[in-house]
Scaffold this motif. Sequence first.
Motif, PDB file in Angstrom:
ATOM      1  N   ILE A 240       0.666 -52.283 -16.401  1.00  0.00           N
ATOM      2  CA  ILE A 240      -0.291 -53.148 -15.716  1.00  0.00           C
ATOM      3  C   ILE A 240      -1.715 -52.680 -16.006  1.00  0.00           C
ATOM      4  O   ILE A 240      -2.551 -53.447 -16.459  1.00  0.00           O
ATOM      5  N   LEU A 241      -1.977 -51.411 -15.733  1.00  0.00           N
ATOM      6  CA  LEU A 241      -3.299 -50.817 -15.925  1.00  0.00           C
ATOM      7  C   LEU A 241      -3.148 -49.349 -16.293  1.00  0.00           C
ATOM      8  O   LEU A 241      -2.135 -48.729 -15.981  1.00  0.00           O
ATOM      9  N   GLY A 242      -4.179 -48.815 -16.895  1.00  0.00           N
ATOM     10  CA  GLY A 242      -4.212 -47.401 -17.200  1.00  0.00           C
ATOM     11  C   GLY A 242      -5.644 -46.926 -17.322  1.00  0.00           C
ATOM     12  O   GLY A 242      -6.571 -47.727 -17.466  1.00  0.00           O
ATOM     13  N   THR A 243      -5.829 -45.625 -17.271  1.00  0.00           N
ATOM     14  CA  THR A 243      -7.159 -45.048 -17.393  1.00  0.00           C
ATOM     15  C   THR A 243      -7.058 -43.610 -17.886  1.00  0.00           C
ATOM     16  O   THR A 243      -6.048 -42.935 -17.673  1.00  0.00           O
ATOM     17  N   TYR A 244      -8.095 -43.166 -18.575  1.00  0.00           N
ATOM     18  CA  TYR A 244      -8.260 -41.751 -18.888  1.00  0.00           C
ATOM     19  C   TYR A 244      -9.744 -41.445 -18.987  1.00  0.00           C
ATOM     20  O   TYR A 244     -10.563 -42.336 -19.210  1.00  0.00           O
ATOM     21  N   ASP A 245     -10.083 -40.172 -18.777  1.00  0.00           N
ATOM     22  CA  ASP A 245     -11.487 -39.782 -18.796  1.00  0.00           C
ATOM     23  C   ASP A 245     -11.600 -38.278 -18.943  1.00  0.00           C
ATOM     24  O   ASP A 245     -10.668 -37.535 -18.624  1.00  0.00           O
ATOM     25  N   SER A 246     -12.754 -37.845 -19.398  1.00  0.00           N
ATOM     26  CA  SER A 246     -13.093 -36.428 -19.468  1.00  0.00           C
ATOM     27  C   SER A 246     -13.869 -36.067 -18.207  1.00  0.00           C
ATOM     28  O   SER A 246     -14.665 -36.859 -17.718  1.00  0.00           O
ATOM     29  N   LEU A 247     -13.637 -34.882 -17.686  1.00  0.00           N
ATOM     30  CA  LEU A 247     -14.322 -34.444 -16.464  1.00  0.00           C
ATOM     31  C   LEU A 247     -15.332 -33.344 -16.707  1.00  0.00           C
ATOM     32  O   LEU A 247     -16.016 -32.929 -15.784  1.00  0.00           O
ATOM     33  N   GLY A 248     -15.405 -32.847 -17.908  1.00  0.00           N
ATOM     34  CA  GLY A 248     -16.232 -31.668 -18.124  1.00  0.00           C
ATOM     35  C   GLY A 248     -15.482 -30.439 -17.629  1.00  0.00           C
ATOM     36  O   GLY A 248     -14.277 -30.354 -17.763  1.00  0.00           O
TER      37      GLY A 248
END
Length: 194
Positions: A65-73
């Motif tokens: 349905i949905l997804g996400t990814y990210d860098s946080l430092g």
Amino acid sequence: MEKYWRLKDHNPGSVFSNKRVDRKHIRWKAPAPDWFKLNFDGACRGNLRVSGYGAIIINVEGDMILGTYDSLGWATNNEADIHVLIAGLSLCVKHGLSKIVIEGDSLIAINGLKKLQFQNRRLCKWNPCFTLLLNSIGVYEVMHTYREGNRVVDFLANLGVDSLNAEVIFDKASAPEIICVKVKSDLLRSNNVK
């Protein structure tokens, strides 16, 4: 040699049990009909180092349905898990999804969500945020899995660590091909998707 893990229960409220677990048979499991599953994972290259996260929401048929990814430092593993939970739960609220199974391999995050109370001094500041998000979702269930049942989001979390961009949010139509391949691979390994 087969890999088994014996889990000891020192806290009656924890997700541990005293049974042996054969981790090679652990697979992603589909949620019940009319439910969605939010799998999450944080990643960190050494504690308090470069970190990232990944989350994915899948329905009972195994459709992303949905997804996400990210860098946080720079963050700890636990902080990465907290940030991904906020991002994943926020996606659920934003898209009006209810009846959510929240599943991850972080015992600190899972036990904190079950009690709605994080004890760690670096994490307890997020308690009101989780209360608000979970109340907005309404019906939810919190479950622990092992890394073997969380492969796709582990991949996404590592993409997040390596990412220099802002948060990436995608749906089935806009997901990068490599992510679609990973989801299909995980679902094919699972024999309980309808």
